[in-house]
Design an enzyme around this catalytic site. Structure first.
Site, short mmCIF file in Angstrom:
data_model
loop_
_atom_site.label_atom_id
_atom_site.label_comp_id
_atom_site.label_asym_id
_atom_site.label_seq_id
_atom_site.Cartn_x
_atom_site.Cartn_y
_atom_site.Cartn_z
N ASN A 232 62.56 38.06 67.52
CA ASN A 232 61.72 37.10 66.80
C ASN A 232 60.82 37.87 65.84
O ASN A 232 60.24 38.88 66.22
CB ASN A 232 60.87 36.30 67.79
N HIS B 117 60.11 43.97 69.59
CA HIS B 117 60.81 43.88 70.88
C HIS B 117 62.11 43.11 70.73
O HIS B 117 62.21 42.18 69.93
CB HIS B 117 59.92 43.23 71.95
N ASP C 214 60.53 40.09 81.22
CA ASP C 214 59.58 39.18 80.57
C ASP C 214 58.81 38.43 81.65
O ASP C 214 59.37 37.98 82.64
CB ASP C 214 60.34 38.19 79.67
N HIS D 120 64.60 40.77 72.82
CA HIS D 120 64.81 39.99 74.05
C HIS D 120 66.27 40.10 74.46
O HIS D 120 67.16 39.92 73.62
CB HIS D 120 64.55 38.50 73.79
P1 5GP Z 1 57.86 36.90 71.19
O1 5GP Z 1 57.44 35.46 71.28
O2 5GP Z 1 56.81 37.73 70.49
O3 5GP Z 1 59.23 37.09 70.64
O4 5GP Z 1 57.99 37.40 72.67
C1 5GP Z 1 56.93 37.89 73.41
C2 5GP Z 1 57.36 37.84 74.85
O5 5GP Z 1 56.50 38.65 75.60
C3 5GP Z 1 57.31 36.43 75.46
O6 5GP Z 1 58.61 36.08 75.92
C4 5GP Z 1 56.31 36.57 76.59
O7 5GP Z 1 56.66 35.83 77.73
C5 5GP Z 1 56.30 38.06 76.85
N1 5GP Z 1 55.03 38.57 77.35
C6 5GP Z 1 53.80 38.30 76.84
N2 5GP Z 1 52.86 38.96 77.54
C7 5GP Z 1 53.53 39.67 78.49
C8 5GP Z 1 53.08 40.55 79.52
O8 5GP Z 1 51.89 40.83 79.70
N3 5GP Z 1 54.04 41.10 80.32
C9 5GP Z 1 55.37 40.83 80.14
N4 5GP Z 1 56.23 41.42 80.98
N5 5GP Z 1 55.81 39.98 79.18
C10 5GP Z 1 54.90 39.42 78.37
#
Ligand code: 5GP
Length: 113
Positions: free
Chosen positions: A86, A99, A29, A101
């Site tokens: 999430n 995804h 992440d 985590h």
């Molecule tokens: P969500 O909030 O949808 O559960 O998690 C999305 C995750 O993707 C977040 O923890 C955020 O930091 C990560 N993320 C967003 N954009 C990028 C990216 O361009 N590269 C990587 N490696 N992680 C990302």
């Protein structure tokens, strides 16, 4: 729909990839919330858990098993880790490509905020 994660799968934007096979990808992440914070995603484009179909059961199981195997390979299984998916607005989802985590490397609080 194309998301930042489909661009990572296609190598159109960079990511630190820690695991890959035909079905899924694991990468760090960009904004880690724990010393170890890796995202495991299906290569198939699925928006969220809310859109998973019965036919995806094996794929979802595969991703969870690979996340657990990676945690074990990093020696994180004994100290422990958390797998989080999430989902949509109240779940705090911000990227609409399913995804998982994997968070580890420190004690994680419960309940989450
Ligand atoms: P969500 O909030 O949808 O559960 O998690 C999305 C995750 O993707 C977040 O923890 C955020 O930091 C990560 N993320 C967003 N954009 C990028 C990216 O361009 N590269 C990587 N490696 N992680 C990302």
């Amino acid at each position: 729909m194309s998301t930042i994660f489909s661009k990572i799968i296609a190598r159109e934007i960079p990511a630190t990839i820690v695991y890959e096979d035909d079905l899924c990808l694991g990468f760090r992440d960009v904004n880690p919330q724990a010393p170890q914070h890796v995202l495991f995603i299906p290569k198939k484009s699925i928006r969220s858990m809310a859109e998973v179909e019965k036919e995806d059961a094996q794929l979802i199981g595969h991703i969870l098993l690979k996340a657990a195997a990676w945690a074990k390979s990093e020696g994180l299984d004994e100290s422990g880790y958390r797998l989080v998916i999430n989902t949509n607005r109240d779940g705090g989802q911000t990227v609409f490509h399913l995804h998982v985590h994997l968070l580890a490397g420190r004690p994680l609080l419960w309940p989450p905020g």
